[in-house]
Write a protein that holds these residues in place. Structure first.
Motif: not given
Length: 198
Positions: A23-25, A77-78, A125-127, A188-189
């Motif tokens: 999920i991009p910003h 990039y993701l 991937a979720v920090g 957060q990506l």
């Protein structure tokens, strides 16, 4: 800003998230102009609104960073937070992070067939980082047998009936770990989208 103001973009982002589990910003030109968002924190920008000639901050960013034109270009990039085997577009996977815990909701949108397979979830991937983990069925509280791959992903078997939900809780811990602020509902990506606010 409400994404409902951009119905076509909302559909694009929904499809992109469902297929790739990233999920991009989403950032508007007004947020960039006002300084609310600093583009330097991102590795790449998808300029969906073709704003590079009207946004000085974006033009400056482009001197040292890639400016992409489509969501598909952003995939390298993701970092995907989950994968399933076998692959099924009908299975939606949504993480909710609360401190060092993650609730993973699996929704089977197929109204006729059960999903049965393996899910692989990446805490990073979720920090979140961890040295230990436990997976539980959030409804029953029962521990779910799980393993950890060499890549750090947590893997376990899942069965989701047709048109049903399954929610799993992952408790992760790491000595002196620094976790992101509680209650993040998305990964957060390093990606931002710009489109002129209406």
């Amino acid at each position: 800003y409400d994404l409902e103001a951009f119905p076509s973009l909302t559909i694009k982002l929904g499809d992109f998230w469902r297929h790739n589990r990233v999920i991009p910003h989403f950032v508007t030109d007004e947020q960039i102009k006002s300084g609310v968002v600093d583009l330097q924190q991102f590795r790449a920008v998808v300029d969906l609104g073709n704003e590079i000639n009207t946004l000085p901050a974006l033009k400056k960013y482009a001197a040292n960073h890639p400016i992409l034109k489509s969501l598909d270009e952003a995939l390298p990039y993701l970092h995907s937070y989950a994968s399933v085997d076998p692959v099924a577009d009908s299975l939606e996977v949504v993480p909710t992070v609360d401190g060092s815990s993650v609730w993973l909701t699996l929704a089977n949108t197929d109204s006729e067939h059960m999903y049965s397979g393996t899910i692989s979830f990446d805490p990073a991937a979720v920090g979140l980082g961890s040295t230990t983990f436990a997976v539980k069925n959030a409804k029953t509280g029962e521990t779910v047998p799980a393993t950890r791959g060499s890549n750090g992903n947590v893997q376990w078997q899942v069965k989701v009936p047709a048109a049903a939900l399954r929610i799993f809780q992952l408790n992760l811990s790491k000595t002196n770990a620094v976790h992101k602020q509680a209650k993040h509902s998305v990964a957060q990506l390093d990606l931002v989208h710009t489109e002129q606010a209406r």
